[in-house]
Write a protein that holds these residues in place. Structure first.
Motif, PDB file in Angstrom:
ATOM      1  N   GLY A 200     -10.693 -36.822  -9.629  1.00 25.40           N
ATOM      2  CA  GLY A 200     -11.875 -37.646  -9.443  1.00 25.40           C
ATOM      3  C   GLY A 200     -11.489 -39.050  -9.024  1.00 25.40           C
ATOM      4  O   GLY A 200     -12.107 -39.646  -8.129  1.00 25.40           O
ATOM      5  N   GLN A 201     -10.457 -39.588  -9.673  1.00 25.46           N
ATOM      6  CA  GLN A 201      -9.925 -40.892  -9.254  1.00 25.46           C
ATOM      7  C   GLN A 201      -9.459 -40.833  -7.807  1.00 25.46           C
ATOM      8  O   GLN A 201      -9.765 -41.726  -6.997  1.00 25.46           O
ATOM      9  CB  GLN A 201      -8.751 -41.305 -10.160  1.00 25.46           C
ATOM     10  CG  GLN A 201      -8.115 -42.629  -9.773  1.00 25.46           C
ATOM     11  CD  GLN A 201      -6.624 -42.692 -10.111  1.00 25.46           C
ATOM     12  OE1 GLN A 201      -5.937 -41.652 -10.145  1.00 25.46           O
ATOM     13  NE2 GLN A 201      -6.118 -43.878 -10.359  1.00 25.46           N
ATOM     14  N   ALA A 202      -8.730 -39.776  -7.439  1.00 26.34           N
ATOM     15  CA  ALA A 202      -8.213 -39.638  -6.076  1.00 26.34           C
ATOM     16  C   ALA A 202      -9.350 -39.568  -5.064  1.00 26.34           C
ATOM     17  O   ALA A 202      -9.305 -40.206  -3.999  1.00 26.34           O
ATOM     18  CB  ALA A 202      -7.336 -38.393  -5.980  1.00 26.34           C
ATOM     19  N   ALA A 203     -10.391 -38.771  -5.363  1.00 26.11           N
ATOM     20  CA  ALA A 203     -11.520 -38.640  -4.442  1.00 26.11           C
ATOM     21  C   ALA A 203     -12.248 -39.960  -4.276  1.00 26.11           C
ATOM     22  O   ALA A 203     -12.670 -40.327  -3.165  1.00 26.11           O
ATOM     23  CB  ALA A 203     -12.473 -37.560  -4.953  1.00 26.11           C
ATOM     24  N   LEU A 204     -12.398 -40.699  -5.358  1.00 30.21           N
ATOM     25  CA  LEU A 204     -13.092 -41.988  -5.288  1.00 30.21           C
ATOM     26  C   LEU A 204     -12.299 -43.003  -4.471  1.00 30.21           C
ATOM     27  O   LEU A 204     -12.874 -43.772  -3.691  1.00 30.21           O
ATOM     28  CB  LEU A 204     -13.360 -42.508  -6.698  1.00 30.21           C
ATOM     29  CG  LEU A 204     -14.400 -41.704  -7.491  1.00 30.21           C
ATOM     30  CD1 LEU A 204     -14.333 -42.049  -8.973  1.00 30.21           C
ATOM     31  CD2 LEU A 204     -15.805 -41.954  -6.954  1.00 30.21           C
ATOM     32  N   PHE A 205     -10.985 -43.022  -4.637  1.00 28.91           N
ATOM     33  CA  PHE A 205     -10.164 -43.918  -3.828  1.00 28.91           C
ATOM     34  C   PHE A 205     -10.181 -43.494  -2.363  1.00 28.91           C
ATOM     35  O   PHE A 205     -10.192 -44.343  -1.465  1.00 28.91           O
ATOM     36  CB  PHE A 205      -8.732 -43.983  -4.365  1.00 28.91           C
ATOM     37  CG  PHE A 205      -8.505 -45.123  -5.318  1.00 28.91           C
ATOM     38  CD1 PHE A 205      -8.054 -46.354  -4.863  1.00 28.91           C
ATOM     39  CD2 PHE A 205      -8.765 -44.973  -6.671  1.00 28.91           C
ATOM     40  CE1 PHE A 205      -7.853 -47.411  -5.731  1.00 28.91           C
ATOM     41  CE2 PHE A 205      -8.581 -46.024  -7.561  1.00 28.91           C
ATOM     42  CZ  PHE A 205      -8.131 -47.251  -7.087  1.00 28.91           C
TER      43      PHE A 205
END
Length: 395
Positions: A200-205
């Motif tokens: 989720g962090q990766a997708a948001l970044f």
């Protein structure tokens, strides 16, 4: 009599359908096992592998053990770190059979949750490289090409990227570019980002960096299940439990490797106790799901004796955790956030606060909470809601 025949016909049809699925699944697993022979050769980088534009292929190979009615490839492609350094990353690309729409298929970029930090913890390296793509069947049935990165430092040699948001996000975007470089993947420029937890962090970044980093791609929707969005809150919530020790073992090692040479004080001996410094290397050799009991056995004695300072209030750790937290930059695409109310890792109040922060930036946010969902189950349980949301946005 007619009704009885209809019932028996229905039973036979169901049995045939189930049998066909089982045969296909058995064939896929046989293909997966066949591909294990010589698999390490694929992950060995050739000379000069990092030379080339981000998203270009170093190599690819078709996979035999594919999901039903789909083609798939294992890929090695070029990307960059948050600092802009070239790096090589691996992953998989999957596309359904059938003619693509004009302009190519929408690419669903999947960002996986924590599997570990060691090279062999890469999802594409596993016996079933598709097992961890949450919702894969649903996504293929929607006609998407799915691009799933391993992240840098997993699968093949590279810097540790665990919870390094900028690096993970670029790896996600470059996986889409890699998919577009495979003619058979039929991949277009429209992109849906979907990630869980670390992913989720990766997708948001990826969402917040896409316009500047990959302007040829059009991010049309962003979805995250229980995202590790606010790392300060995540660390505060778990400083004194086994989850904090496990996450911290992976994260502080990655941060020390990434920032230690340029950021004063970003070294393990400045944040971990002597006992933790001795044991953390052992934990970093273990993959999360297959070695959870062993990780807890090693990390258990460190609960309460893991960090020597509070990283959420002590520099440079507070700044590093903040800059690797999502939400600093707005993006144009709508955002779907799924959160289990029984999640004890990413707490519901943290995701709610993140959603409010994203709305304050002008982002169109849809929140979906599920009372009985845990951290492990939220992505799967959220799929029907995600599909309805994608339908509502015409994606």
């Amino acid at each position: 009599m007619i009704r009885r025949r209809i019932r028996w016909t229905a039973v036979v049809l169901i049995a045939v359908a189930v049998g066909a699925v089982l045969i296909a699944e058995e064939g896929r697993l046989v293909g997966d096992e066949f591909e294990r022979s010589g698999i390490d050769a694929f992950y060995a980088q050739p000379d000069g592998a990092v030379t080339g534009d981000p998203g270009t292929l170093v190599r690819s190979e078709p996979l035999a053990g594919t999901p039903l009615a789909a083609d798939a490839w294992r890929v090695m492609y070029r990307s960059t770190t948050d600092a802009g350094d070239p790096v090589v990353v691996t992953g998989v690309v999957v596309t359904p059979w059938g003619p693509p729409p004009p302009g190519g298929r929408t690419v669903l970029a999947w960002a996986h949750p924590t599997t570990g930090a060691a090279r062999t913890c890469a999802p594409s390296y596993g016996l079933d490289p598709f097992l961890g793509i949450e919702g894969l069947r649903t996504l293929l049935d929607r006609g998407y090409t799915v691009a799933a990165t391993d992240y840098a430092g997993m699968g093949t040699d590279g810097p540790d990227s665990y919870l390094i948001g900028g690096t993970e996000g670029r790896n996600v975007l470059d996986a889409v570019r890699a998919a577009r470089a495979i003619p058979g993947a039929q991949a277009g420029a429209d992109v849906v980002l979907w990630g869980h937890s670390q992913g989720g962090q990766a997708a948001l970044f990826a969402a917040q960096d896409a316009a500047a980093y990959a302007p040829e791609l059009d991010v049309v929707a962003v979805a995250a299940a229980a995202p590790a969005a606010d790392l300060l809150s995540l660390m505060k919530d778990h400083l004194d439990d086994i989850s904090g020790v496990t996450i911290g073992a992976y994260a502080f090692t990655a941060y020390a490797e990434t920032y230690g040479a340029t950021v004063p004080g970003a070294t393990l001996d400045a944040v971990l106790t002597p006992a933790a410094q001795r044991l953390v290397p052992q934990m970093n050799e273990l993959c999360l799901l297959s070695n959870l009991d062993r990780l807890h056995q090693i990390g258990g004695p460190l609960v309460g004796d893991f960090v020597s300072v509070d990283p959420t209030t002590t520099e440079p750790w507070r700044t590093l955790l903040t800059q690797n937290s999502a939400g600093a930059v707005a993006f144009d695409a709508p955002l779907f956030l799924a959160q289990g109310l029984s999640d004890q890792l990413i707490l519901p109040e943290d995701t709610a606060a993140f959603a409010a922060s994203e709305r304050s930036l002008g982002i169109d946010v849809t929140e979906q909470t599920i009372p009985w969902a845990t951290h492990a189950t939220i992505a799967y349980l959220a799929l029907p809601f995600l599909v309805a949301w994608l339908d509502a946005h015409g994606v």
